[in-house]
Scaffold this active site. Sequence first.
Site, PDB file in Angstrom:
ATOM      1  N   HIS A  48       0.819  -1.216   0.000  1.00 37.29           N
ATOM      2  CA  HIS A  48       0.000   0.000   0.000  1.00 37.29           C
ATOM      3  C   HIS A  48       0.853   1.267   0.000  1.00 37.29           C
ATOM      4  O   HIS A  48       0.358   2.355  -0.311  1.00 37.29           O
ATOM      5  CB  HIS A  48      -1.011  -0.003   1.155  1.00 37.29           C
ATOM      6  CG  HIS A  48      -0.438   0.186   2.520  1.00 37.29           C
ATOM      7  ND1 HIS A  48      -0.283  -0.843   3.419  1.00 37.29           N
ATOM      8  CD2 HIS A  48       0.025   1.292   3.152  1.00 37.29           C
ATOM      9  CE1 HIS A  48       0.238  -0.382   4.539  1.00 37.29           C
ATOM     10  NE2 HIS A  48       0.437   0.915   4.402  1.00 37.29           N
ATOM     11  N   ASP A  79       0.406  -7.610   1.191  1.00 39.56           N
ATOM     12  CA  ASP A  79       0.804  -6.226   1.458  1.00 39.56           C
ATOM     13  C   ASP A  79       2.325  -6.045   1.517  1.00 39.56           C
ATOM     14  O   ASP A  79       2.841  -5.332   2.377  1.00 39.56           O
ATOM     15  CB  ASP A  79       0.144  -5.725   2.757  1.00 39.56           C
ATOM     16  CG  ASP A  79       0.030  -4.201   2.788  1.00 39.56           C
ATOM     17  OD1 ASP A  79       0.439  -3.567   1.799  1.00 39.56           O
ATOM     18  OD2 ASP A  79      -0.446  -3.660   3.795  1.00 39.56           O
ATOM     19  N   SER A 157       4.676   2.047   8.245  1.00 43.15           N
ATOM     20  CA  SER A 157       4.379   0.974   7.291  1.00 43.15           C
ATOM     21  C   SER A 157       5.613   0.600   6.490  1.00 43.15           C
ATOM     22  O   SER A 157       6.276   1.468   5.928  1.00 43.15           O
ATOM     23  CB  SER A 157       3.304   1.424   6.300  1.00 43.15           C
ATOM     24  OG  SER A 157       2.091   1.583   6.953  1.00 43.15           O
TER      25      SER A 157
END
Length: 460
Positions: A48, A79, A157
């Site tokens: 993402h 992911d 992230s």
Amino acid sequence: MPSMDAVVKVFCVHTEPNFSLPWQRKRQYSSSSSGFIIGGRRVLTNAHSVEHYTQVKLKKRGSDTKYLATVLAIGTECDIAMLTVEDDEFWKGVSPLEFGSLPALQDAVTVVGYPIGGDTISVTSGVVSRIEILSYVHGSTELLGLQIDAAINSGNSGGPAFNDKGKCVGIAFQSLKHEDVENIGYVIPTPVINHFIQDYEKSGEYTGFPILGIEWQKMENPDLRKAMGMKSDQKGVRVRRVEPTAPESGCLQPSDIILSFDGIDIANDGTVPFRHGERIGFSYLISQKYTGEKAHVKILRNSKVLEFNIKLATHKRLIPAHIKGRPPSYYIVAGFVFMVVSVPYLRSEYGKDYEYDAPVKLLDKHLHAMAQSPDEQLVVVSQVLVADINIGYEEIVNIQVLSFNGKPVKNLKHLATMVEDCNEEYLKFDMDYDQLVVLEAKTAKAATQDILTTHCAISV
């Protein structure tokens, strides 16, 4: 920790597709996240973090230079994304991170990255609180995950989670935002990361995590087990439905009882043994395998035990969870904009709460319908670009097209071909909710070009 030098800041410019005006893209925006260097001149980050990228740059700790990166693979389900940098200068003086084994509960973990709140590297620490099959929000999948109590914020992230020996045990990827919850962060563990890397090395691209193309039911009720012909020592789960597009449809049937997968017995609640004193959903065993590999499945059918070697494939959803970076497909005739429904499309039309706000019929298809053939798509009229030709049809929005001139619509390309090749006097579209759209073929096709010009649209 010398391993911190392998943590990089990822700068990405995204250009998302515009589902309202599919012939163009949305205004570009920038984001920053974290990543880390692994062996073979590669960098891992979250999928993402680089979704719909137009440019990706990386900056090392203590450096003032941003290096252009190339995206090698994006694994939407897990992911994870893999990048590389061609500039040799980037790789100088950095030793790649090594992966550790799956940590145990209460093991200390340290999450390193570049979250919001400052520009320099940030370190948060905590312990492993839970290990189980998690819902991966970005991928709409369920894979093994670690829950930790270290703070994971926006920008963390893609950053690594280290154990106390400085080995990487996972990638930070999401946190639980809820009013009743504090400090619940999630980490992608090494088995999932290794699967992604080996999948890429085997086939030169990311092929995905296979699934068993079935829906199943727990067999915890003793009367149900007895009615199904199970002996007292037999345990397993009942097959509710089999996906018609899955390889399993050739051998598995509804009401089969799956007793074991690759020699590992499945309990009545669908779990299998996992390490010492723990149990985990049997989908973990399936996700450990690779697309195209075979699995040995033992089932009970009509009180007889049967065994099959099943080829595993990825999930073919009727409404796909991702459009894999491609711009959305569309077809316009007489101002009717036909599009294919996907989860990003629903999110764009109805916001992040699309599971509550989207039309019930589309949600029912999203949650329960199965594709009957590999090329099946759900085609809707997303909007009507108002013109004289389509007067009275202006209020048609997101309604499925079932058939054209009496022939069922398989997918968008099929519909476009049928309309373009139509020699009949009228174009008749049978819609959901028993609506009917009729246009005179000649005038409809003639009006299309003017409507496209008015809306600056490109015919495809």
